[in-house]
Design an enzyme around this catalytic site. Structure first.
Site, mmCIF file in Angstrom:
data_model
loop_
_atom_site.group_PDB
_atom_site.id
_atom_site.type_symbol
_atom_site.label_atom_id
_atom_site.label_comp_id
_atom_site.label_asym_id
_atom_site.label_seq_id
_atom_site.Cartn_x
_atom_site.Cartn_y
_atom_site.Cartn_z
ATOM 1 N N ASN A 47 1.665 -7.893 1.722
ATOM 2 C CA ASN A 47 2.089 -8.862 2.723
ATOM 3 C C ASN A 47 3.150 -9.803 2.157
ATOM 4 O O ASN A 47 3.146 -10.144 0.976
ATOM 5 C CB ASN A 47 0.900 -9.646 3.286
ATOM 6 C CG ASN A 47 0.101 -10.422 2.267
ATOM 7 O OD1 ASN A 47 -0.151 -9.951 1.164
ATOM 8 N ND2 ASN A 47 -0.312 -11.620 2.640
ATOM 9 N N GLU A 49 4.882 -13.403 3.338
ATOM 10 C CA GLU A 49 4.869 -14.523 4.277
ATOM 11 C C GLU A 49 6.231 -15.214 4.305
ATOM 12 O O GLU A 49 7.057 -15.041 3.404
ATOM 13 C CB GLU A 49 3.778 -15.520 3.892
ATOM 14 C CG GLU A 49 2.390 -14.934 4.033
ATOM 15 C CD GLU A 49 1.275 -15.892 3.671
ATOM 16 O OE1 GLU A 49 0.119 -15.543 3.960
ATOM 17 O OE2 GLU A 49 1.529 -16.972 3.101
ATOM 18 N N CYS A 58 2.815 -7.957 7.469
ATOM 19 C CA CYS A 58 1.567 -7.476 6.887
ATOM 20 C C CYS A 58 1.820 -6.311 5.928
ATOM 21 O O CYS A 58 2.799 -5.571 6.060
ATOM 22 C CB CYS A 58 0.612 -7.012 7.975
ATOM 23 S SG CYS A 58 0.101 -8.293 9.122
ATOM 24 N N GLU A 60 0.300 -3.460 5.691
ATOM 25 C CA GLU A 60 0.254 -2.150 6.326
ATOM 26 C C GLU A 60 1.610 -1.781 6.927
ATOM 27 O O GLU A 60 2.092 -0.660 6.788
ATOM 28 C CB GLU A 60 -0.808 -2.124 7.430
ATOM 29 C CG GLU A 60 -2.211 -2.397 6.940
ATOM 30 C CD GLU A 60 -2.593 -3.882 7.019
ATOM 31 O OE1 GLU A 60 -1.806 -4.745 6.567
ATOM 32 O OE2 GLU A 60 -3.684 -4.175 7.526
ATOM 33 N N CYS A 91 -4.724 -5.810 11.292
ATOM 34 C CA CYS A 91 -4.627 -6.609 12.516
ATOM 35 C C CYS A 91 -4.178 -5.717 13.674
ATOM 36 O O CYS A 91 -3.823 -4.550 13.487
ATOM 37 C CB CYS A 91 -3.651 -7.775 12.312
ATOM 38 S SG CYS A 91 -1.906 -7.275 12.229
ATOM 39 N N CYS A 94 -0.618 -4.200 13.305
ATOM 40 C CA CYS A 94 -0.578 -3.083 12.357
ATOM 41 C C CYS A 94 -1.195 -1.835 12.960
ATOM 42 O O CYS A 94 -0.686 -0.723 12.759
ATOM 43 C CB CYS A 94 -1.276 -3.466 11.057
ATOM 44 S SG CYS A 94 -0.344 -4.692 10.120
#
Length: 137
Positions: A47, A49, A58, A60, A91, A94
């Site tokens: 990930n 940010e 993310c 994934e 999430c 993803c």
């Protein structure tokens, strides 16, 4: 990295190692993903940010986008792990990105006790949305 058929444990280990490269100064949640292509290649993601939270990405999706950039569009499994080796579920965003490439992708993570658990993507995203296109019905 070429691997013929890694175990779920091996994929989770790769995902945990990828999480160590996370850029997560705001949440402190370090996530890694290890995506297994149909060709046996493992593509890692972590990930990333951003101060503008909506621009964060993310692990994934980083793995999927990296795979696509390498020409890999068929996936067997994706393992998702936190940096401490514990599990986390993908999430909704993803799940939807993975859905673009099939419903039979296996999601590998850990439950609260540390036991490996697996799901097919279609179990986690039933009645999914997809447009007709190159890889879809």
């Amino acid at each position: 990295m070429q691997v013929t058929d890694p175990s779920d444990e091996e994929l989770l280990t790769q995902a945990t190692m990828a999480a160590s490269n996370s850029y997560s100064p705001y949440s402190g949640i370090r996530v890694g993903a290890a995506l297994l292509g149909e060709n046996g290649e493992i593509i890692l993601g972590t990930n990333v940010e951003n101060s503008s939270y909506g621009l964060s990405m993310c692990a994934e999706r980083v793995a999927v986008f990296t795979a696509v950039a390498r020409g890999i569009r068929k996936f067997k499994k994706i393992a998702v792990s936190l940096s401490d080796g514990s599990g986390i579920m993908p999430c909704g965003a993803c799940r939807q990105v993975l859905r673009e490439f099939g419903t039979d992708i296996v999601i590998v993570t850990r439950d609260k006790t540390g036991k490996i658990i697996t799901f097919y993507l279609n179990e986690l995203l039933p009645h999914s949305f997809v447009l007709k296109g190159e890889n879809n019905e």
